[in-house]
Structures are given as C-alpha cells and as structure tokens.
Enzyme design. Structure first.
Site, PDB file in Angstrom:
ATOM      1  N   SER A   1      -7.773  -7.666   2.741  1.00 51.72           N
ATOM      2  CA  SER A   1      -9.032  -7.085   3.177  1.00 51.72           C
ATOM      3  C   SER A   1     -10.194  -7.835   2.518  1.00 51.72           C
ATOM      4  O   SER A   1     -10.289  -9.051   2.657  1.00 51.72           O
ATOM      5  CB  SER A   1      -9.034  -5.587   2.849  1.00 51.72           C
ATOM      6  OG  SER A   1      -9.948  -4.889   3.628  1.00 51.72           O
TER       7      SER A   1
ATOM      8  N   HIS B   1      -3.676  -2.912   9.088  1.00 52.19           N
ATOM      9  CA  HIS B   1      -4.458  -3.524   8.021  1.00 52.19           C
ATOM     10  C   HIS B   1      -3.608  -3.827   6.783  1.00 52.19           C
ATOM     11  O   HIS B   1      -3.043  -2.918   6.162  1.00 52.19           O
ATOM     12  CB  HIS B   1      -5.594  -2.572   7.652  1.00 52.19           C
ATOM     13  CG  HIS B   1      -6.731  -3.206   6.911  1.00 52.19           C
ATOM     14  ND1 HIS B   1      -7.503  -4.202   7.446  1.00 52.19           N
ATOM     15  CD2 HIS B   1      -7.235  -2.981   5.681  1.00 52.19           C
ATOM     16  CE1 HIS B   1      -8.439  -4.559   6.593  1.00 52.19           C
ATOM     17  NE2 HIS B   1      -8.288  -3.831   5.496  1.00 52.19           N
TER      18      HIS B   1
ATOM     19  N   ASP C   1      -5.242  -3.545  13.876  1.00 51.04           N
ATOM     20  CA  ASP C   1      -6.249  -3.352  12.837  1.00 51.04           C
ATOM     21  C   ASP C   1      -7.628  -3.628  13.411  1.00 51.04           C
ATOM     22  O   ASP C   1      -7.891  -4.739  13.884  1.00 51.04           O
ATOM     23  CB  ASP C   1      -5.952  -4.305  11.673  1.00 51.04           C
ATOM     24  CG  ASP C   1      -7.044  -4.316  10.619  1.00 51.04           C
ATOM     25  OD1 ASP C   1      -7.845  -3.362  10.565  1.00 51.04           O
ATOM     26  OD2 ASP C   1      -7.078  -5.295   9.835  1.00 51.04           O
TER      27      ASP C   1
END
Length: 503
Positions: free
Chosen positions: A196, A462, A437
């Site tokens: 991320s 994700h 995602d």
C-alpha cells in the site's frame, strides 16, 4: 467469526475534540476514503495472527537506531536524533560471508507491531533464500517518535514538518547501511518490500537508492493516483464493480439507499428514525454521517475482499437474505449486521477516531499524499461527490496552517509518462496488484520493461500477496506469489553472477 473493532488509547484523547469538530464542520466536503494499509482498520474480520506470532516471535530481536531528524538540511536542529525502531530475524540467514540476502520490510502509516505477524511474505520465503529479515518502522509511528513524545511530535506544523516520505525513505537507507556495516554484509543484496503506502515507499526507495536496494516488491502501490494521472472516479468504480459482480440486486439496493436515507432524514424527527433503524451508538447529527459510515464499510469490504470470506459477498448475502417484505433500509441494515456482527449499537464514528494512524495519515494527506478520490459521476452505486481540491486545501489550512502540495509526489518521484521515463533508467521493481482492490485503479498494471514488471490477479484484493500464505489460498494467489519469488530469484542470480565476475 471474530471481529475486531477500532479502538484508541488514552494517549490520543487530547486529539479527540479537534478531530470531532473537524468531522462536524467539514463532513459534507469529502467522503472518508479508506486509508492505504495492508490490513483493514477493524470493521472487517482480519486474519488471526496468533499462530504466526507463536511460531516465530521468539526469533525477533528489537533494535533502535539513533536516526537523524532532518536528512536534507545542515541547520543545527537538523542534527537532532530520535530512536527509530527496527526488528530483525536471523533464523534463516546464511551469513555475511556467503553474501546471503536481506529482505527489508518498509513500515508504513502504523506502528510496526501488527506488521510483524501479518506481513508473511518475508518469513514465508526466508528459508528458501537464506535471508536475513529486517522490519523498519516509519518515523512518527509506533516507537519511532521524534521530539521525545507523540504530543510534542504532533503539536504543530513546525514539528510535523519532518514527517514526510522523503525523510522516511532516507531513514530506511540510513538503517540499512548501518545494519550492513555492523554485520559486515556489504555483499548482501537487499530486497525492499512494502504494501500500500509502504509499497509506494518500496518502489520509490529503489528509484532513489538503487545502490542500497537490488530490487523492490511494491504490493498494491497506487503510485499513479496523484496529480490527476489516474481518474478520480477509479477507486469507487472498482468498489461498484466488485459489488455488482457479487450481486446485481445488492448493487441496486445500495444505489437507491442513499436517496432513501436523505428522504427519511428530511422528515420531522427523521434523524431519530434513522438512528433507531441503524441502532447507532450516538444520535445522528446529519444524514451524511450515516452515509459516510456505510460508504466506508462498502469501500473497505471491496478493498480487503479476500478469500476465504470475501467481505463483499458477506455484505450482499446480508442485504439479499432479508425477508421479502423488508424495505430498502432494512436490507442495508441486514448487510451491516452481516459484515460487522451483531452489536448492541453501531458506532458511525468508528472510522474517525483519533488513533495514531488516523492522525498521522491525516497529516500526510494534508501535506504530500493528496489522493484525488471522489464520487465523480452517477456511474457508480454512490451519490456524486467529486473531489474538491480547493475545499480540501481549506480544511488542511484550518488544521495545520499549511497548504497541501498536490503536485509534489509526481515532481519528486515521477509518475507522468511512467512507461517512457522508468523504461529509460529504472529496473528491478515488481508492481503487484489485485484487480478487485479499488486502489489498483492507480497501480501499474502493465510491464514497463523486462525488469519493471506488473504482476496482478483478477480476483486479488489489497496487499493479499504479501500476507501469510494459508492452506486455503486459491491457486491463483499461490501462482502470483510464486511468480514474484521467481522474479526476485532472477535478480539475485544476476547479482551473484556480477559479483563473481567483479572478483
């Protein structure tokens, strides 16, 4: 099923009042887009880390490095230091003499503790590569706090001014150079790994410090979601797509629920009616408060729509499973109960409590991490609410008396014409994504060169590829991880060949 609710410790209470005032005053300005992060913030069921923790926590050793406050200035205050935490696992390391590699996890917008047990890629592959594992905490989070305390560090823009990604990756460079020197491991190649926001840091680290990192695995890193490179509607378009693929009727129920919430809210005592229907812990102050809460749940369900539970499917089963006589809002409530579990009440402020991550990421968004995400059109299952940069700037000015720099990320790290630019000078980065995602809408989804590769799965969510492997993992996830490992092995083989030829 075990559910984890968001909580905050007493140390954050001094920040609670201004945060709630902010929510009250600017709620209509922008929906609360889920933060970047490998794991859900709590409304969803998270993988139970206990088994992983018990198996390898005894091998973890914690260290602190005297980190420089400001890497880019020579003013006297720049030379101040703070204790930066990093954790190492030597269990599988082949040693410096063998030039065995180092896998470095770059911490992101949270304390390091949770990542030690929930980021499995390093530990799962350490034995195969005889790798030393190192996990480095991001400045201003966890135990890596400048200025002696969180209260001082978060006091104002003068102390928060050292809180940015460039300083963070310079921290990582300093720690890694220190460790390599301390262990006499100059010939040990380093692979940096992040998810991320941490995935963005990993890719940027490889670009800025190629002499330190041989390569990078950047999982679910939306590096193109800046400066209007990716469309602002991208995130919520994928959320909508995920729900529509799960159930057309579920999608339609959610889509028509927003106007129904507004209709009831407009009645005398309408907010009281909604508060009772959704069993909110506090009386609703506006219809937006409820809509923002539901918006956050749907977005998070899509972002972390991982096997074997698939939260989007859970929500839709709840919505569709209500009796035929149940009205729209009754169905929406059934969906809420399905994903959050049966509770005495539902806290609509759950996503906005002033946790360490909430406050830290709020500063990062108000300085350089300006992600222009909004409900731009009627093409999604959400009400239109475009991202408004001018309004966003006003909010950040009211909080910190500083203005965001929406163009700085692309100026400092690049992003525009990424195929042309990175093809010319970059190498050895894996951009991994799952197409379920929503943040994959800002990810790199095509190979840029033979060594700048995009690895994605149609059903992935994700950061799923860097979470611990499970026996229940679907074959497509097993293959994604296998491909990433093979690519890293190729980088290693070439490195050792070059090292032998140099000698």
């Amino acid at each position: 099923m075990k559910y984890y609710s968001l909580s905050y410790s007493l140390q954050w209470l001094p920040f609670l009042i201004p945060t709630l005032i902010l929510s009250c005053c600017v709620s209509a300005a922008q929906f609360n887009v889920p933060r970047l992060g490998p794991l859900s913030r709590g409304i969803l069921r998270n993988p139970e880390p206990a088994a992983v923790s018990e198996s390898f926590s005894k091998d973890l050793k914690t260290f602190f490095y005297a980190q420089t406050l400001d890497h880019f200035n020579y003013r006297p205050e720049s030379y101040k230091t703070f204790r930066q935490r990093y954790v190492m696992n030597f269990k599988h390391w082949g040693g410096a003499k063998a030039g065995a590699p180092i896998f470095a996890y770059l911490g992101a917008e949270a304390p390091l503790d949770g990542d030690l047990v929930t980021i499995g890629f390093l530990n799962d592959n350490a034995a195969r590569f005889d790798a030393l594992l190192i996990y480095i905490e991001h400045r201003y989070y966890g135990k890596s706090i400048p200025f002696g305390s969180t209260k001082e560090a978060m006091k104002n823009a003068s102390t928060l001014g050292y809180f940015n990604s460039a300083q963070a990756i310079a921290d990582y460079a300093a720690v890694l150079m220190h460790v390599k020197k301390k262990l006499h491991a100059q010939n040990s190649p380093v692979i940096v790994i992040g998810g991320s926001y941490g995935g963005m840091l990993a890719s940027w680290f490889r670009l800025k410090y190629p002499h330190i990192a041989l390569g990078a695995l950047a999982s679910s890193a939306p590096i193109l979601y800046f400066d209007e490179i990716a469309p602002e509607i991208g995130y919520y378009s994928i959320v909508t797509k995920d729900f529509r693929e799960a159930s057309e009727s579920c999608y339609r129920t959610i889509r028509r629920s927003w106007s129904e919430i507004d209709r009831i809210a407009s009645k005398p005592n309408g907010l009281s009616i909604l508060s009772k229907r959704f069993k909110t812990c506090d009386h609703l102050e506006s219809s937006f408060e409820l809509k923002d809460y539901l918006d956050s749940i749907y977005a998070e369900a899509a972002q972390y729509n991982e096997p074997p539970t698939y939260p989007v499917t859970v929500v839709c089963k709840g919505i569709n499973g209500a009796s035929k006589r149940t009205d729209t809002l009754g169905r929406i409530f059934h969906g809420l109960v399905a994903i959050a579990g049966k509770r005495s009440c539902y806290d609509t402020k759950e996503f906005n409590y002033p946790t360490e991550t909430y406050l830290g990421w709020r500063w990062q968004k108000c300085s350089e991490m300006v992600l222009p995400i909004g409900h731009a059109t009627n093409d999604t299952m959400f009400q239109p609410e475009p991202f408004n940069l001018n309004r966003f700037i006003k909010v950040c000015n009211s909080l910190y008396s500083v203005s965001p720099r929406p163009h700085w990320v692309t100026t400092y790290y690049g992003g525009r014409d990424i195929k042309l630019i990175l093809h010319r000078f970059a190498s050895n980065i894996i951009f991994s994504n799952g197409l379920r995602d929503p943040y994959s809408s800002g990810g790199v989804l095509e190979n840029i060169s033979d060594t700048l590769v995009a690895v994605y799965t149609r059903h992935g969510s994700h950061c799923l590829d860097i979470l611990p492997s499970q026996k229940s993992d679907p074959q497509w996830l097993v293959m994604q991880r296998k491909m990433e490992v093979e690519i890293i092995k190729g980088w290693m083989d070439k490195y050792y060949t070059d090292l032998a030829n140099r000698r």
